[in-house]
Design a protein around this motif. Structure first.
Motif, mmCIF file in Angstrom:
data_model
loop_
_atom_site.group_PDB
_atom_site.id
_atom_site.type_symbol
_atom_site.label_atom_id
_atom_site.label_comp_id
_atom_site.label_asym_id
_atom_site.label_seq_id
_atom_site.Cartn_x
_atom_site.Cartn_y
_atom_site.Cartn_z
ATOM 1 N N ILE A 81 -24.510 66.098 31.669
ATOM 2 C CA ILE A 81 -24.270 65.347 30.794
ATOM 3 C C ILE A 81 -25.467 65.729 29.715
ATOM 4 C CG2 ILE A 81 -26.551 64.120 32.605
ATOM 5 C CD1 ILE A 81 -25.638 61.608 30.576
ATOM 6 N N GLU A 84 -24.200 68.011 27.539
ATOM 7 C CA GLU A 84 -23.514 67.610 26.493
ATOM 8 C C GLU A 84 -23.863 66.323 25.141
ATOM 9 O OE1 GLU A 84 -20.128 65.749 28.890
ATOM 10 O OE2 GLU A 84 -19.519 68.000 29.685
ATOM 11 N N SER A 85 -24.699 66.337 25.156
ATOM 12 C CA SER A 85 -25.538 65.569 24.683
ATOM 13 C C SER A 85 -26.245 65.890 23.654
ATOM 14 C CB SER A 85 -27.200 64.602 25.703
ATOM 15 O OG SER A 85 -27.963 65.778 25.641
#
Length: 225
Positions: A81, A84-85
């Motif tokens: 996460i 991919e941020s």
């Protein structure tokens, strides 16, 4: 003792000073802003604000800075996460990982310094401000903060010195500041004593300048306006 190597290495290690000062300056600036926010939360009567602030300070002060740096640089990247941020372009850079770690660290320590400074302000000064019709924000900015700065400056000067020394840890994430360059030279010359003596003398010089600047600021702030 290889004095010729020490002389030659001095100018090479000196090239790491700008990066060291850049990291220290940015981290200290951001950390001071964080510290003020956390300190105000810490002294708040609202437990929703004070408990998280206390927990943050306790966590950061109770764990090694090296461990925190490892966590930010190596640990956070393990979460998809995060990768991919929108934060990933920042968090994947060693420079910003060092900045984030040092900012959080100095923010926690400085928060306690600022909290002590704020709580040392006599209630009489605050009551005088209220009597003059000043708002709470005006009292804080014009009365509380100037006194807090004077009270906290000596301790904060020590924090600046600790920040310079703590910046040496960012060499473990491939940043070529003073210690990073020194370690590179040692790997080629196998002369750790000579090289670390040179690096230590540079740190000592930087901290000497900082102590003089803090002392000058103390003198200036103690002069009645």
């Amino acid at each position: 003792m290889r004095f010729d190597l020490m002389y030659e290495s001095f100018f090479k290690i000196l090239q790491g000073v700008p990066l060291t000062l850049e990291v220290v300056f940015i981290s200290t600036f951001l950390g001071l802003g964080l510290a003020i926010i956390v300190a105000l939360m810490r002294i708040s009567d609202n437990k929703i604000l004070s408990i998280p602030a206390y927990s943050f300070i306790y966590l950061i002060r109770g764990t090694p800075l090296l461990l925190q740096l490892y966590f930010v640089y190596y640990g956070i990247s393990q979460f998809s996460i995060v990768r991919e941020s929108f934060l990933w372009p920042i968090l994947k850079e060693p420079f910003w990982c060092g900045i984030i770690t040092l900012t959080i660290s100095t923010g926690a320590y400085s928060a306690e310094i600022i909290r002590g400074g704020i709580q040392s302000v006599s209630q009489g000064y605050i009551e005088s401000g209220k009597a003059l019709g000043l708002s709470r924000i005006s009292i804080f900015l014009r009365i509380v903060m100037p006194i807090t700065i004077r009270q906290a400056l000596p301790a904060y000067g020590n924090e600046l010195i600790l920040m310079v020394k703590a910046s040496s840890l960012i060499s473990i994430v491939t940043l070529m500041e003073i210690t990073g360059i020194a370690r590179t030279i040692i790997s080629k010359t196998y002369a750790p004593v000579e090289i670390f003596l040179v690096a230590g003398s540079i740190y000592l010089l930087i901290n000497f300048i900082i102590t003089r600047l803090v002392k000058y600021a103390e003198i200036r702030l103690s002069i009645p306006s």
